[in-house]
Design a protein around this motif. Structure first.
Motif, short mmCIF file in Angstrom:
data_model
loop_
_atom_site.label_atom_id
_atom_site.label_comp_id
_atom_site.label_asym_id
_atom_site.label_seq_id
_atom_site.Cartn_x
_atom_site.Cartn_y
_atom_site.Cartn_z
N SER A 232 41.46 -62.35 1.97
CA SER A 232 40.33 -62.30 1.78
C SER A 232 38.47 -63.76 2.47
N THR A 233 38.16 -62.94 2.71
CA THR A 233 36.47 -63.29 3.26
C THR A 233 35.25 -63.68 1.88
N ALA A 234 36.00 -63.46 0.94
CA ALA A 234 34.82 -63.76 -0.47
C ALA A 234 34.08 -64.91 -0.65
N ASP A 235 33.12 -65.07 -0.77
CA ASP A 235 32.58 -66.74 -1.24
C ASP A 235 32.62 -66.76 -3.18
N LEU A 236 33.83 -67.22 -3.89
CA LEU A 236 34.08 -67.17 -4.71
C LEU A 236 33.11 -68.61 -5.31
N GLY A 237 32.51 -69.20 -4.33
CA GLY A 237 31.57 -70.26 -4.95
C GLY A 237 32.66 -71.79 -4.46
N ILE A 238 31.48 -72.56 -5.67
CA ILE A 238 31.62 -73.85 -5.64
C ILE A 238 32.70 -75.02 -6.43
N HIS A 239 32.98 -73.68 -7.45
CA HIS A 239 33.70 -73.60 -8.31
C HIS A 239 35.00 -73.42 -8.69
N GLU A 240 35.05 -72.83 -7.67
CA GLU A 240 36.49 -72.25 -7.01
C GLU A 240 37.96 -74.33 -6.64
N SER A 241 38.88 -73.78 -6.99
CA SER A 241 39.73 -75.43 -6.74
C SER A 241 40.69 -75.24 -4.90
N PHE A 242 41.28 -75.80 -5.00
CA PHE A 242 41.72 -76.27 -3.58
C PHE A 242 42.62 -74.85 -3.66
N PRO A 243 43.60 -75.85 -4.54
CA PRO A 243 45.13 -74.40 -4.00
C PRO A 243 44.18 -73.48 -4.79
N GLN A 244 43.50 -72.48 -5.02
CA GLN A 244 43.77 -71.59 -6.02
C GLN A 244 42.97 -71.00 -4.07
N LYS A 245 41.36 -71.34 -2.99
CA LYS A 245 40.97 -70.97 -2.44
C LYS A 245 42.20 -70.58 -1.03
N MET A 246 43.23 -71.59 -1.30
CA MET A 246 43.91 -71.32 -0.31
C MET A 246 45.18 -70.71 -0.32
N LEU A 247 45.05 -70.12 -1.78
CA LEU A 247 46.70 -69.18 -2.37
C LEU A 247 45.53 -67.50 -1.80
N ARG A 248 44.20 -67.71 -2.00
CA ARG A 248 43.02 -66.63 -1.99
C ARG A 248 43.10 -65.90 -0.60
N THR A 249 43.36 -66.41 0.25
CA THR A 249 42.55 -67.07 2.03
C THR A 249 44.05 -66.73 2.92
N THR A 250 44.88 -66.48 2.64
CA THR A 250 46.62 -66.97 3.15
C THR A 250 47.45 -66.18 2.92
N MET A 251 48.12 -65.35 4.07
CA MET A 251 49.50 -64.80 3.14
C MET A 251 50.09 -65.42 3.83
N ASP A 252 51.80 -65.39 3.96
CA ASP A 252 53.25 -65.58 4.40
C ASP A 252 53.58 -64.27 4.62
N VAL A 253 54.51 -64.90 5.78
CA VAL A 253 55.56 -64.03 6.13
C VAL A 253 56.70 -63.86 5.96
N ASP A 254 57.48 -63.08 5.15
CA ASP A 254 58.84 -63.05 4.68
C ASP A 254 59.35 -62.22 6.68
N CYS A 255 60.69 -63.45 6.80
CA CYS A 255 61.53 -62.66 7.40
C CYS A 255 62.62 -63.70 7.39
N PRO A 256 64.27 -63.43 8.54
CA PRO A 256 65.63 -64.36 8.05
C PRO A 256 65.27 -65.26 8.03
N GLU A 257 65.96 -66.16 8.03
CA GLU A 257 66.18 -67.52 8.23
C GLU A 257 66.31 -67.67 9.45
N TRP A 258 67.41 -66.43 10.59
CA TRP A 258 67.39 -66.90 11.18
C TRP A 258 66.52 -66.80 12.21
#
Length: 569
Positions: free
Chosen positions: A458-484
């Motif tokens: 997401s690139t949407a702006d939810l305003g100044i009341h969004e908390s830091f952890p929510q914004k980080m998780l809303r704008t970032t994805m993880d990539v699933d891969c095997p440990e090796w």
């Protein structure tokens, strides 16, 4: 850098939000850290992470951002610039750099507002001792405050952004006909995020912040901030192997193959430079900086200082089209339709013009994505030289020596790489060209990995009341891969976790992932996790959709011009 001396009485002085607003209106760079009012003017130019990160925190509670990106020693230094204290829960202002406007403060206002406000805050503080990014408006709705609002009604307009459209800029009661096509797309994006993520009210966001801080304590208790130096010993063996293979094939005259191993060597080095830039190796500012500069500048020809200045802003305003340099790639890429409006970048201090060239290229960006990224390293040289030549980093303070060490590193790099390897050991111009192109193109997967974590989010702006952890998780994805395969991704596959806790050593991120997944389930925030192939499909899909919107817009503009109706739209 000498620390300022302030009396305890001065530091403990209670400042109201109106007083803080007045200071910011007068040009002061004020942010809140653990309910302490920090005046950053004195160290703004000397901040090792750049001035822009601080400017994006002006008027805000920066507690979570500061703890995420700084050591205890750095926080201690910041506390020395305390000029007062705020009580209760803080309501964020929109920073001036993002378009916020502020009212000057008249001391006579204290007669009307100080006592009721402090009484109200004190009563609310009993229910929550934790500092928070937001201020609970309900505790201010007393009769005294309403009376104050009536007295100063002419000055109590809400803060609005001049550079972005958020959920607060588009009122749901507006008639759809009054919205432009692009504004409608923006409103739809905001509405979608609001429907998917926890509410932005103070109670919901405070609960997220408190559990985020509890999780940090748990991570620290499980020693996940402690670096496993044996893992870096393995990394060093890998670097030696790749560089040795480069030299071996160079000796044999296999210049393309030699270049491939050089590119793989650089590819792996970047991961450790990234760790050092976040103080994720020794957690010592000077030691990790020297490690990072040695790797980035001396061995890779790239500026660690440029990267830190850019990357820290990225961590603060992730995926904001106007503010995040990591998604500002006009005229070649646009991950949001908002770039069609020729936005002004607050990082580069220039307009990202949506000109005819951009209008043409963006329509085909999903086809150009991989080819352009194969040349990405050349652009990093340009950005590094620009940073060092123009002295964009701190000139004084604890980081004054970084620029000069980096310049020495650049001279060293172009001596061993440019003269010693290319010129002296490759006899033909074609061989040199092949080596340079292959070595630089091989690093393309790294650029894919970096953009993969954010381009589809997401690139949407939810305003100044969004908390830091929510914004980080809303704008970032993880990539699933095997440990090796972790060595191939270098920890960048755990970007969501990294954005929450940037100073965790990358070899501990996989263990941290399970804790973060539990946290997300607990607070109701979706955790974006895709396989590498599916993640790439998401990115290509986003680029294709924005390209389709660009084509539609271009066709509409063409029809309008042909009909001579420009003045009516």
């Amino acid at each position: 850098m000498a620390l300022p001396m302030r009396s305890n009485t001065q530091q403990e002085a209670i400042l109201s939000p109106r007083q803080v607003e007045g200071l910011i209106a007068d040009g002061r760079k004020i942010f809140i850290l653990d309910n302490k009012v920090i005046k950053a003017d004195a160290f703004l130019k000397y901040h090792p992470g750049g001035d822009k990160t601080i400017m994006h925190m002006v008027g805000r509670d920066a507690t979570d951002e500061v703890y995420a990106l700084h050591s205890a020693d750095a926080r201690h230094r910041m506390a020395s610039y305390q000029i007062g204290t705020v009580l209760g829960r803080w309501q964020n202002f929109l920073p001036p750099i993002q378009g916020g406007s502020f009212r000057t403060f008249d001391a006579n206002e204290l007669v009307v507002e100080t006592e009721p406000e402090l009484e109200s805050i004190s009563s609310s503080q009993n229910s929550s001792s934790q500092s928070s990014p937001i201020f609970d408006l309900t505790c201010w709705e007393s009769k005294d405050l309403k009376r104050r609002k009536r007295i100063a009604s002419a000055d109590t307009s809400s803060i609005s952004s001049a550079s972005s459209v958020s959920s607060f800029d588009i009122n749901e009661s507006q008639e759809p006909a009054k919205l432009s096509h692009l504004d409608t797309l923006t409103k739809d994006a905001v509405d979608l995020d609001i429907s998917k993520y926890p509410p932005l009210d103070s109670r919901s966001q405070d609960a997220i912040v408190n559990k985020y801080r509890i999780l940090n304590d748990r991570i620290r208790a499980e020693n996940l901030y402690q670096c496993n130096y044996k893992s870096y010993l393995i990394e060093i063996y890998r670097y030696i192997l790749l560089f040795s293979m480069c030299l071996l094939f160079l000796r044999w005259g296999w210049y393309g193959t030699s270049g491939m191993f050089m590119g793989m060597f650089w590819h792996q080095l970047v991961f450790t430079a990234h760790d050092a830039g976040h103080m994720g190796i020794t957690h010592n500012f000077t030691t990790d900086t020297v490690i990072g500069i040695f790797i980035a500048d001396f061995l890779g020809g790239l500026s660690l200082g440029w990267w830190k200045r850019s990357h820290n802003v990225h961590h603060i305003v992730t995926n904001s089209p106007e503010h995040d340099p990591d998604i500002e790639h006009m005229p070649f890429f646009a991950v949001s339709h908002r770039f069609f409006s020729s936005l002004r970048s607050t990082y580069y201090d220039r307009i990202m013009t949506y000109d005819p060239f951009a209008q043409f290229v963006i329509q085909y960006q999903h086809y150009l994505y991989y080819p352009i990224l194969t040349l990405g390293r050349f652009n990093l040289y340009r950005l590094s030289w620009e940073y060092l030549i123009f002295g964009l980093g701190p000139q004084k303070g604890p980081a004054w020596w970084h620029r000069w060490l980096e310049i020495a590193g650049q001279l060293f790099f172009w001596t061993w790489f440019g003269y010693g390897l290319l010129y002296s050991n490759i006899p033909s111009a074609w061989g040199r060209f092949a080596f340079v192109m292959v070595s630089h193109m091989v690093t393309m997967p790294l650029h894919v990995q970096i953009t993969l974590s954010h381009f589809a989010m997401s690139t949407a702006d939810l305003g100044i009341h969004e908390s830091f952890p929510q914004k980080m998780l809303r704008t970032t994805m993880d990539v699933d891969c095997p440990e090796w395969l972790d060595f191939l991704h270098g920890g960048l596959q755990f970007q969501a976790i990294h954005h929450l806790y940037p100073r965790i050593p990358r070899h501990n991120l996989r263990r941290t992932q399970k804790l973060v997944q539990e946290f997300c389930i607990d607070v109701g925030i979706p955790y974006a996790l895709y396989g590498f192939v599916d993640g790439n499909k998401e990115v290509i899909g986003r680029l294709k959709e924005v390209g389709r919107q660009a084509a539609i817009l271009a066709q509409c503009q063409k029809v309008i011009v042909e009909r001579g109706e420009m003045g009516h739209h």
